[in-house]
Design an enzyme around this catalytic site. Sequence first.
Site, PDB file in Angstrom:
ATOM      1  N   ASP A 194      -3.625  48.890 -11.857  1.00 38.10           N
ATOM      2  CA  ASP A 194      -2.202  48.972 -11.494  1.00 38.10           C
ATOM      3  C   ASP A 194      -1.706  50.316 -12.023  1.00 38.10           C
ATOM      4  O   ASP A 194      -1.161  50.410 -13.114  1.00 38.10           O
ATOM      5  CB  ASP A 194      -1.456  47.802 -12.124  1.00 38.10           C
ATOM      6  N   GLY A 213       2.018  40.212 -15.824  1.00 39.32           N
ATOM      7  CA  GLY A 213       2.199  39.261 -14.729  1.00 39.32           C
ATOM      8  C   GLY A 213       0.958  39.110 -13.873  1.00 39.32           C
ATOM      9  O   GLY A 213       0.563  37.991 -13.509  1.00 39.32           O
ATOM     10  N   LYS A 214       0.318  40.225 -13.553  1.00 38.25           N
ATOM     11  CA  LYS A 214      -0.885  40.164 -12.717  1.00 38.25           C
ATOM     12  C   LYS A 214      -2.064  39.607 -13.514  1.00 38.25           C
ATOM     13  O   LYS A 214      -2.910  38.895 -12.963  1.00 38.25           O
ATOM     14  CB  LYS A 214      -1.202  41.554 -12.148  1.00 38.25           C
ATOM     15  N   CYS A 218      -4.015  49.111 -17.306  1.00 40.14           N
ATOM     16  CA  CYS A 218      -2.561  49.344 -17.273  1.00 40.14           C
ATOM     17  C   CYS A 218      -1.867  48.002 -17.024  1.00 40.14           C
ATOM     18  O   CYS A 218      -1.058  47.855 -16.097  1.00 40.14           O
ATOM     19  CB  CYS A 218      -2.193  50.385 -16.222  1.00 40.14           C
ATOM     20  N   ALA A 219      -2.205  47.037 -17.868  1.00 40.52           N
ATOM     21  CA  ALA A 219      -1.923  45.632 -17.590  1.00 40.52           C
ATOM     22  C   ALA A 219      -0.501  45.181 -17.899  1.00 40.52           C
ATOM     23  O   ALA A 219      -0.028  44.199 -17.321  1.00 40.52           O
ATOM     24  CB  ALA A 219      -2.897  44.758 -18.376  1.00 40.52           C
ATOM     25  N   PRO A 279       3.406  44.430 -18.013  1.00 41.58           N
ATOM     26  CA  PRO A 279       3.680  43.355 -18.979  1.00 41.58           C
ATOM     27  C   PRO A 279       2.852  42.086 -18.820  1.00 41.58           C
ATOM     28  O   PRO A 279       3.098  41.099 -19.494  1.00 41.58           O
ATOM     29  CB  PRO A 279       5.164  43.059 -18.724  1.00 41.58           C
ATOM     30  N   CYS A 323       3.385  50.505  -7.480  1.00 39.99           N
ATOM     31  CA  CYS A 323       4.690  50.068  -6.990  1.00 39.99           C
ATOM     32  C   CYS A 323       5.443  51.295  -6.466  1.00 39.99           C
ATOM     33  O   CYS A 323       6.591  51.548  -6.827  1.00 39.99           O
ATOM     34  CB  CYS A 323       5.480  49.333  -8.065  1.00 39.99           C
ATOM     35  N   ASP A 373      -6.464  53.855 -24.203  1.00 39.28           N
ATOM     36  CA  ASP A 373      -6.172  54.823 -23.149  1.00 39.28           C
ATOM     37  C   ASP A 373      -7.172  54.642 -22.007  1.00 39.28           C
ATOM     38  O   ASP A 373      -8.383  54.802 -22.199  1.00 39.28           O
ATOM     39  CB  ASP A 373      -6.274  56.241 -23.724  1.00 39.28           C
ATOM     40  N   ASP A 420      -3.875  48.242 -22.060  1.00 44.05           N
ATOM     41  CA  ASP A 420      -2.679  49.053 -21.832  1.00 44.05           C
ATOM     42  C   ASP A 420      -2.547  50.044 -22.979  1.00 44.05           C
ATOM     43  O   ASP A 420      -2.878  49.723 -24.130  1.00 44.05           O
ATOM     44  CB  ASP A 420      -1.415  48.193 -21.731  1.00 44.05           C
TER      45      ASP A 420
END
Length: 431
Positions: free
Chosen positions: A319, A255-256, A250-251, A253, A372, A300, A274
């Site tokens: 994430d 940043g990580k 689930c990478a 956009p 988050c 997926d 993603d």
Amino acid sequence: MNLRGCSAQILGHVLNDGQSLTAALEHGLAKLKDSKDRAFVQALCFGVIRHFYALDFMLSRLLSKPLKQKDGDIKALLLIGLYQLQHMRVKSHAAVSETVAATSHKPWAKSLVNAILRQYLRDAETLQQACTGDSQARHNHPDWIVDLLKHDWPEHYEKILHANDQAPPMALRVNLQQGSRAAYLDELTAQGIAALPVDCCETAIRLDQALAVEQLPAFTQGRVSVQDTAAQLAAELLDAQPGQQVLDLCAAPGGKTAAILERQPALAGLLAVDVDQQRLQRVTDNLQRLNLHAETLAADACQPASWANNRQFDRILLDAPCSGFGVIRRHPDIKLLRRADDIVVLQALQAKILAKAWQLLKPGGILLYATCSVLKQENEAQIAAFLAEHADASEIRIDAHWGTARPHGRQIITGDRQMDGFYYAKLHKAA
């Protein structure tokens, strides 16, 4: 172009069509060439969505009868007018006259908008006082969100609600492969940009005032990226080592993904996955700007058998898709677009992805679970359930000077050290 009218069109896509504010702004701002115009429209749209429940309550008091659904654009203009009068430094006569001018496509609305906004100016104190008697207007959140936060954080929920309604600070992640944080702070000072280092994260800088990325020294050369401090903590917690294989699930956009590569350039490989091909392109774009390299894959996370090809990884960052309740200050439309039954669906999805990701982790490997969110059911309760079902899983305690230790994992409450709301749990797989 009337900027209030442009803002009303953007807000209409959110309020009437259920589009995200990010998507609506991306389309609407493309019509504007002047940077000041773009900034003004963005401020109006964020402001109205951020304060929607209070503004909508006052508008309902000012209207003798609700507007028809087909006149959602006029409602958006009225909300824009009220927001300017209550929260912006725009002179009241200019706010009224420019908002009225934006009704030119519906002449009948001119007198209505003028009358409503002038009535607000006469009755502002009474209307604002009335908000305190209405739960949603007072908290500026829907009641169901308030109830969830109050249940999980009875001592902190009001702080979270308040933080959600503030504009977030702009934080930067310094690429330590290209120079030290101290050196970059000196570059900012030389350009008159006020900033401070963030003590709980070695790569983080917080600006006194947000600015366009084009104004940041060496941004295009990859010297620095925009990323909230809470999100920057992921790379340090994952602690990828030279020669390891890393999976970022689930990478987007990205940043990580980039932070992991900046922290450890000697990886054997990093696969960023993603489900959304369009969002995955942003991962690629970010990596190109930073001159970093990773394998990207639109797939997926719930179905690794279709793409993993029996690969296993030493480190996995998950994430997880979540409610986003820790980043409402950045995405205030969450308050309008999210629904109570979404949370149960997300919980089930998180559990499924976590179980599938665990199968891809090598014995002796580490999986970092992140959201988050500030909801316990997405965070510590999710990890408790996972540990109960997986005998080969154990938790690595996160000792840190940020956030709060929970029965499982560590929680950052929105606004703590000016960070976004974030959760991390670190899991070890038995060798």
